[in-house]
Design a protein around this motif. Structure first.
Motif, PDB file in Angstrom:
ATOM      1  N   MET A 109       0.833  -1.201   0.000  1.00  0.00           N
ATOM      2  CA  MET A 109       0.000   0.000   0.000  1.00  0.00           C
ATOM      3  C   MET A 109       0.870   1.254   0.000  1.00  0.00           C
ATOM      4  N   GLN A 110       0.335   2.323  -0.584  1.00  0.00           N
ATOM      5  CA  GLN A 110       1.042   3.592  -0.586  1.00  0.00           C
ATOM      6  C   GLN A 110       1.035   4.191   0.812  1.00  0.00           C
ATOM      7  N   TYR A 111       2.201   4.673   1.245  1.00  0.00           N
ATOM      8  CA  TYR A 111       2.303   5.298   2.557  1.00  0.00           C
ATOM      9  C   TYR A 111       1.746   6.712   2.472  1.00  0.00           C
ATOM     10  N   GLN A 112       0.780   7.032   3.344  1.00  0.00           N
ATOM     11  CA  GLN A 112       0.239   8.380   3.379  1.00  0.00           C
ATOM     12  C   GLN A 112      -0.367   8.667   4.742  1.00  0.00           C
ATOM     13  N   ILE A 113      -0.483   9.941   5.060  1.00  0.00           N
ATOM     14  CA  ILE A 113      -1.034  10.398   6.330  1.00  0.00           C
ATOM     15  C   ILE A 113      -2.140  11.392   6.023  1.00  0.00           C
ATOM     16  N   GLU A 114      -3.233  11.314   6.768  1.00  0.00           N
ATOM     17  CA  GLU A 114      -4.369  12.194   6.516  1.00  0.00           C
ATOM     18  C   GLU A 114      -4.005  13.658   6.765  1.00  0.00           C
ATOM     19  N   PRO A 115      -4.646  14.585   6.023  1.00  0.00           N
ATOM     20  CA  PRO A 115      -4.333  16.012   6.190  1.00  0.00           C
ATOM     21  C   PRO A 115      -4.449  16.517   7.621  1.00  0.00           C
ATOM     22  N   PHE A 116      -5.492  16.113   8.355  1.00  0.00           N
ATOM     23  CA  PHE A 116      -5.619  16.631   9.716  1.00  0.00           C
ATOM     24  C   PHE A 116      -4.482  16.141  10.599  1.00  0.00           C
ATOM     25  N   GLU A 117      -3.950  14.933  10.307  1.00  0.00           N
ATOM     26  CA  GLU A 117      -2.800  14.428  11.053  1.00  0.00           C
ATOM     27  C   GLU A 117      -1.550  15.229  10.713  1.00  0.00           C
ATOM     28  N   LEU A 118      -1.369  15.552   9.441  1.00  0.00           N
ATOM     29  CA  LEU A 118      -0.193  16.323   9.033  1.00  0.00           C
ATOM     30  C   LEU A 118      -0.217  17.727   9.627  1.00  0.00           C
ATOM     31  N   LEU A 119      -1.375  18.360   9.627  1.00  0.00           N
ATOM     32  CA  LEU A 119      -1.475  19.717  10.167  1.00  0.00           C
ATOM     33  C   LEU A 119      -1.262  19.723  11.677  1.00  0.00           C
ATOM     34  N   THR A 120      -1.788  18.707  12.368  1.00  0.00           N
ATOM     35  CA  THR A 120      -1.546  18.599  13.803  1.00  0.00           C
ATOM     36  C   THR A 120      -0.073  18.327  14.076  1.00  0.00           C
ATOM     37  N   THR A 121       0.525  17.483  13.263  1.00  0.00           N
ATOM     38  CA  THR A 121       1.958  17.193  13.394  1.00  0.00           C
ATOM     39  C   THR A 121       2.779  18.474  13.265  1.00  0.00           C
ATOM     40  N   ALA A 122       2.427  19.310  12.303  1.00  0.00           N
ATOM     41  CA  ALA A 122       3.152  20.569  12.110  1.00  0.00           C
ATOM     42  C   ALA A 122       3.008  21.479  13.322  1.00  0.00           C
ATOM     43  N   LEU A 123       1.784  21.626  13.820  1.00  0.00           N
ATOM     44  CA  LEU A 123       1.568  22.450  15.014  1.00  0.00           C
ATOM     45  C   LEU A 123       2.308  21.883  16.215  1.00  0.00           C
ATOM     46  N   SER A 124       2.272  20.575  16.363  1.00  0.00           N
ATOM     47  CA  SER A 124       2.934  19.929  17.490  1.00  0.00           C
ATOM     48  C   SER A 124       4.433  20.205  17.474  1.00  0.00           C
ATOM     49  N   ALA A 125       5.062  20.008  16.323  1.00  0.00           N
ATOM     50  CA  ALA A 125       6.515  20.198  16.224  1.00  0.00           C
ATOM     51  C   ALA A 125       6.903  21.664  16.387  1.00  0.00           C
ATOM     52  N   LEU A 126       6.186  22.551  15.722  1.00  0.00           N
ATOM     53  CA  LEU A 126       6.553  23.968  15.770  1.00  0.00           C
ATOM     54  C   LEU A 126       6.292  24.585  17.141  1.00  0.00           C
ATOM     55  N   GLU A 127       5.211  24.210  17.784  1.00  0.00           N
ATOM     56  CA  GLU A 127       4.944  24.720  19.122  1.00  0.00           C
ATOM     57  C   GLU A 127       5.965  24.183  20.123  1.00  0.00           C
ATOM     58  N   TRP A 128       6.347  22.920  19.956  1.00  0.00           N
ATOM     59  CA  TRP A 128       7.378  22.386  20.849  1.00  0.00           C
ATOM     60  C   TRP A 128       8.678  23.179  20.706  1.00  0.00           C
ATOM     61  N   ARG A 129       9.076  23.437  19.482  1.00  0.00           N
ATOM     62  CA  ARG A 129      10.298  24.207  19.249  1.00  0.00           C
ATOM     63  C   ARG A 129      10.201  25.610  19.853  1.00  0.00           C
ATOM     64  N   LYS A 130       9.045  26.220  19.713  1.00  0.00           N
ATOM     65  CA  LYS A 130       8.842  27.582  20.226  1.00  0.00           C
ATOM     66  C   LYS A 130       8.891  27.620  21.746  1.00  0.00           C
ATOM     67  N   GLN A 131       8.331  26.619  22.388  1.00  0.00           N
ATOM     68  CA  GLN A 131       8.157  26.656  23.841  1.00  0.00           C
ATOM     69  C   GLN A 131       9.190  25.835  24.611  1.00  0.00           C
ATOM     70  N   ASN A 132       9.734  24.793  23.981  1.00  0.00           N
ATOM     71  CA  ASN A 132      10.494  23.816  24.769  1.00  0.00           C
ATOM     72  C   ASN A 132      11.841  23.396  24.194  1.00  0.00           C
ATOM     73  N   GLY A 133      12.182  23.821  22.978  1.00  0.00           N
ATOM     74  CA  GLY A 133      13.503  23.475  22.447  1.00  0.00           C
ATOM     75  C   GLY A 133      13.432  22.566  21.239  1.00  0.00           C
ATOM     76  N   SER A 134      14.564  21.955  20.928  1.00  0.00           N
ATOM     77  CA  SER A 134      14.694  21.157  19.716  1.00  0.00           C
ATOM     78  C   SER A 134      13.824  19.912  19.751  1.00  0.00           C
ATOM     79  N   ILE A 135      13.513  19.421  18.552  1.00  0.00           N
ATOM     80  CA  ILE A 135      12.680  18.226  18.413  1.00  0.00           C
ATOM     81  C   ILE A 135      13.169  17.430  17.217  1.00  0.00           C
TER      82      ILE A 135
END
Length: 270
Positions: free
Chosen positions: A1-27
């Motif tokens: 099967m083709q590997y893919q992630i749903e859009p809402f998961e990708l957008l949450t992933t982006a917010l999760s990573a960027l907010e962590w970097r902003k508030q808590n450091g490297s990720i």
């Protein structure tokens, strides 16, 4: 099967990573090669300033991937020296967490009730051979590990070694929920009790769902099925995520919006 992630998961992933970097450091992202290639194809590897590492290619083939669908988290944690925080891609930290971790050896986001349908008695693990189930306290409440902190490296190694041993002792596991949550969440609490370490829950379910945790955390887990069943809800959530990214991380949002799967949710003015 083709590997893919749903859009809402990708957008949450982006917010999760960027907010962590902003508030808590490297990720960093720990994944396998198909996942890294997928993130590369979308131009999203920049989200993790500490890199994307396909360490999960080394997960043994004899781990029952159907029963232990989150085994990657345990193998990722086994490779990361303490102090470290493990965070799911659908979990967002909106504030610095260091103040919550003072004088703790380990922590997790919340405790879970011992519901028999999810956390059954040890007699339910009849397909586990050679693991000392009787050596642990079965009365201690499990920890949810959507976010988990490990400050004590000896404990991190003990927990991951124990959890991985359980999975390797259960190649014929026949339940796709109870075996995994035992390895990942119940054993964390059991190992902490056995070792006598300082561990705490950072929140609880009423606070997370009711907003009483002072805006620290958002966990999307319980909302996913509702979105999948309601296209309007799905689109509204994605547009809200995109708007938050554009507001708080405009340069990153411009790069994220170039992904074909995500561009429809962003406004065209950057």
């Amino acid at each position: 099967m083709q590997y893919q992630i749903e859009p809402f998961e990708l957008l949450t992933t982006a917010l999760s990573a960027l907010e962590w970097r902003k508030q808590n450091g490297s990720i960093r992202m720990i994944c396998d090669t198909p996942a890294r290639r997928y993130y590369e194809s979308l131009g999203l590897c920049f989200l993790w300033d500490d890199g994307v590492f396909p360490l999960l290619d080394a997960v043994p083939e004899d781990v029952n991937a159907e029963a232990f669908w989150a085994a990657g988290k345990l193998y990722a944690l086994a490779a990361m020296p303490s102090p470290c925080v493990m965070i799911d891609t659908d979990f967002i930290c909106w504030k610095p967490v260091s103040g919550l971790l003072t004088r703790l050896d380990a922590a997790a986001i919340h405790r879970e009730d011992i519901l028999p349908s999810i956390y059954p008695a040890k007699t339910a693990f009849a397909r586990t051979d050679g693991f000392p189930l009787e050596a642990f306290d079965w009365t201690v409440q499990p920890f949810n590990t959507a976010l988990a902190y490990f400050g004590d490296d000896d404990f991190r190694r003990y927990y991951t070694d124990t959890a991985i041993r359980f999975m390797r002792c259960s190649p014929e596991a026949d339940d796709v929920l109870t075996y995994m949550v035992f390895a990942e969440q119940r054993l964390l609490a059991m190992c902490a009790r056995k070792e006598g370490i300082r561990i705490a829950a950072l929140s609880d379910l009423p606070a997370l769902f009711g907003g009483a945790q002072n805006g620290y955390f958002t966990h999307i887990w319980g909302f996913k099925q509702q979105m999948r069943e309601n296209p309007a809800l799905y689109e509204d959530f994605c547009r809200k995520c995109a708007a938050r990214l554009q507001r708080d991380f405009p340069e990153a949002a411009e790069r994220i919006a170039k992904a074909e799967e995500l561009s429809p949710f962003f406004s065209q003015s950057f």
